[in-house]
Write a protein that holds these residues in place. Sequence first.
Motif, PDB file in Angstrom:
ATOM      1  N   ILE A 271       9.346  -2.403 -13.152  1.00 53.33           N
ATOM      2  CA  ILE A 271       7.826  -2.705 -12.498  1.00 53.33           C
ATOM      3  C   ILE A 271       7.420  -1.374 -11.800  1.00 53.33           C
ATOM      4  O   ILE A 271       6.294  -1.060 -12.063  1.00 53.33           O
ATOM      5  N   GLU A 272       8.300  -0.600 -11.410  1.00 54.89           N
ATOM      6  CA  GLU A 272       8.178   0.723 -10.890  1.00 54.89           C
ATOM      7  C   GLU A 272       7.524   1.760 -11.726  1.00 54.89           C
ATOM      8  O   GLU A 272       6.690   2.332 -11.644  1.00 54.89           O
ATOM      9  N   GLN A 273       8.046   1.692 -13.067  1.00 50.73           N
ATOM     10  CA  GLN A 273       7.446   2.498 -14.230  1.00 50.73           C
ATOM     11  C   GLN A 273       6.285   2.183 -14.745  1.00 50.73           C
ATOM     12  O   GLN A 273       5.319   2.935 -14.753  1.00 50.73           O
ATOM     13  N   THR A 274       6.029   0.878 -14.698  1.00 58.23           N
ATOM     14  CA  THR A 274       4.732   0.457 -15.353  1.00 58.23           C
ATOM     15  C   THR A 274       3.679   0.453 -14.126  1.00 58.23           C
ATOM     16  O   THR A 274       2.277   0.782 -14.460  1.00 58.23           O
ATOM     17  N   PHE A 275       3.841   0.212 -12.929  1.00 55.72           N
ATOM     18  CA  PHE A 275       2.753  -0.082 -11.861  1.00 55.72           C
ATOM     19  C   PHE A 275       2.796   1.398 -11.029  1.00 55.72           C
ATOM     20  O   PHE A 275       2.078   1.250 -10.024  1.00 55.72           O
ATOM     21  N   ASN A 276       3.743   2.059 -11.157  1.00 53.05           N
ATOM     22  CA  ASN A 276       3.888   3.385 -10.232  1.00 53.05           C
ATOM     23  C   ASN A 276       3.952   3.021  -8.864  1.00 53.05           C
ATOM     24  O   ASN A 276       3.109   3.276  -7.791  1.00 53.05           O
ATOM     25  N   CYS A 277       4.966   2.272  -8.389  1.00 47.74           N
ATOM     26  CA  CYS A 277       5.205   1.682  -6.986  1.00 47.74           C
ATOM     27  C   CYS A 277       6.777   1.619  -6.683  1.00 47.74           C
ATOM     28  O   CYS A 277       7.475   2.235  -7.658  1.00 47.74           O
ATOM     29  N   THR A 278       7.142   1.477  -5.509  1.00 47.88           N
ATOM     30  CA  THR A 278       8.327   1.497  -5.379  1.00 47.88           C
ATOM     31  C   THR A 278       8.785   0.175  -4.408  1.00 47.88           C
ATOM     32  O   THR A 278       8.266  -0.467  -3.631  1.00 47.88           O
ATOM     33  N   PHE A 279      10.019  -0.284  -5.020  1.00 49.18           N
ATOM     34  CA  PHE A 279      10.860  -1.355  -4.207  1.00 49.18           C
ATOM     35  C   PHE A 279      11.553  -0.736  -3.093  1.00 49.18           C
ATOM     36  O   PHE A 279      12.211  -0.111  -3.039  1.00 49.18           O
ATOM     37  N   ASN A 280      11.091  -1.664  -1.807  1.00 48.45           N
ATOM     38  CA  ASN A 280      11.807  -1.676  -0.796  1.00 48.45           C
ATOM     39  C   ASN A 280      12.175  -2.980  -0.366  1.00 48.45           C
ATOM     40  O   ASN A 280      11.403  -3.825   0.092  1.00 48.45           O
ATOM     41  N   ASN A 281      13.684  -2.971   0.158  1.00 55.30           N
ATOM     42  CA  ASN A 281      14.171  -4.424   0.206  1.00 55.30           C
ATOM     43  C   ASN A 281      13.766  -5.428  -0.536  1.00 55.30           C
ATOM     44  O   ASN A 281      13.370  -6.648  -0.254  1.00 55.30           O
ATOM     45  N   ASP A 282      13.773  -5.042  -1.904  1.00 54.10           N
ATOM     46  CA  ASP A 282      13.515  -6.171  -2.820  1.00 54.10           C
ATOM     47  C   ASP A 282      11.933  -6.612  -2.915  1.00 54.10           C
ATOM     48  O   ASP A 282      11.645  -7.485  -3.672  1.00 54.10           O
ATOM     49  N   ILE A 283      11.062  -5.762  -2.531  1.00 50.63           N
ATOM     50  CA  ILE A 283       9.595  -6.102  -2.524  1.00 50.63           C
ATOM     51  C   ILE A 283       8.899  -4.661  -2.876  1.00 50.63           C
ATOM     52  O   ILE A 283       9.112  -3.561  -2.165  1.00 50.63           O
ATOM     53  N   ALA A 284       8.043  -4.860  -3.789  1.00 53.23           N
ATOM     54  CA  ALA A 284       6.954  -3.843  -3.909  1.00 53.23           C
ATOM     55  C   ALA A 284       5.709  -4.286  -3.851  1.00 53.23           C
ATOM     56  O   ALA A 284       5.385  -5.441  -4.083  1.00 53.23           O
ATOM     57  N   ILE A 285       4.928  -3.645  -3.212  1.00 49.46           N
ATOM     58  CA  ILE A 285       3.357  -3.964  -2.932  1.00 49.46           C
ATOM     59  C   ILE A 285       2.359  -3.403  -4.087  1.00 49.46           C
ATOM     60  O   ILE A 285       2.412  -2.032  -4.082  1.00 49.46           O
ATOM     61  N   LEU A 286       1.547  -4.028  -4.541  1.00 53.18           N
ATOM     62  CA  LEU A 286       0.493  -3.608  -5.684  1.00 53.18           C
ATOM     63  C   LEU A 286      -0.753  -3.776  -4.845  1.00 53.18           C
ATOM     64  O   LEU A 286      -1.122  -4.917  -4.143  1.00 53.18           O
ATOM     65  N   SER A 287      -1.548  -2.594  -5.038  1.00 50.75           N
ATOM     66  CA  SER A 287      -2.947  -2.664  -4.269  1.00 50.75           C
ATOM     67  C   SER A 287      -3.661  -3.584  -5.269  1.00 50.75           C
ATOM     68  O   SER A 287      -3.693  -3.785  -6.384  1.00 50.75           O
ATOM     69  N   ASP A 288      -4.562  -4.423  -4.659  1.00 53.96           N
ATOM     70  CA  ASP A 288      -5.245  -5.369  -5.393  1.00 53.96           C
ATOM     71  C   ASP A 288      -4.372  -6.664  -5.633  1.00 53.96           C
ATOM     72  O   ASP A 288      -3.251  -6.796  -5.511  1.00 53.96           O
TER      73      ASP A 288
END
Length: 300
Positions: A271-288
Amino acid sequence: MLIVTSGARYIDIDAYSSIIAYAKFLNLKGKNAIAYSSSPLNESVTASLKNNKYTISRHVDFNNDDKFIILDVSDPNFFDKSVDMDRIIQIIDHHYGFENYWDSNHNINAIIENIGAVATIIFELYEKENLLDSLDKDICLLLMAAILDNTLNFKAKPTTSRDINAYTKLEKLANLNFNYAEFYFNECEQTIKNNLKAAILNDTKLDNTGGKVPHVFAQLAVWDSSNIIDNINLVHEALSTFKEPWLMNLISLKDVKSFLISNDNTIKSNIEQTFNCTFNNDIAILSDVWLRKEIIKKLL
């Protein structure tokens, strides 16, 4: 007889409303059709819609002359358990992955379109055949709820002008004097809050597309995600029952964001590689907001 049905495990409001409306359409065209499903309904089919005058058949005496029409699913692994693959005559869907499979089967009329809701396709069939006068308020509310749910109140990426046009015309036909979108999503959220673990399990798909797509993939759409985030332990408890790595897409319409939840390091990395996001405490937030099928498409 034509058996209009959908998927196994559960059906959502798009499947539910579409098989009801399409069976009615076929009967108006002089064909003997019924809306049928043996699967449970998830929380998108709210109490008010279950009390609608239209519903699905649960017990049918099938015979060898019956033909099957499948809506809102095109993966044959997930068809209603009653379906005989040799007697399918039509597929109407909006999910990715099995277009080529059905294109190679020339005996089946497959309509798989890039559109927000299957309900929109069904509405357009009524419109094309000049049958809009037969859409009473109850059918309109079913189709409207399906379009709202599958387009996330027209904020999801697969939303098309066709979905917006269909909803606008249905709203006019229903002659409502209140904001149905607000009413519908509040009803959904209350149902989810009443039994969060059951709601999660009732909208978990076992995906077979492979690759970077988790096999266990849950999704919930609510107005305000804070209550579920505050009870994230219940998410873990519910999805751990599958004994496999899992991912959950929690859609918050108030925030216009998707919260991706997982405790699996491989899924997190993908997920982090595909959406350029970061998980914190098992949660990643996507804009939109992102629908599950759009996340799958991007992961693939």
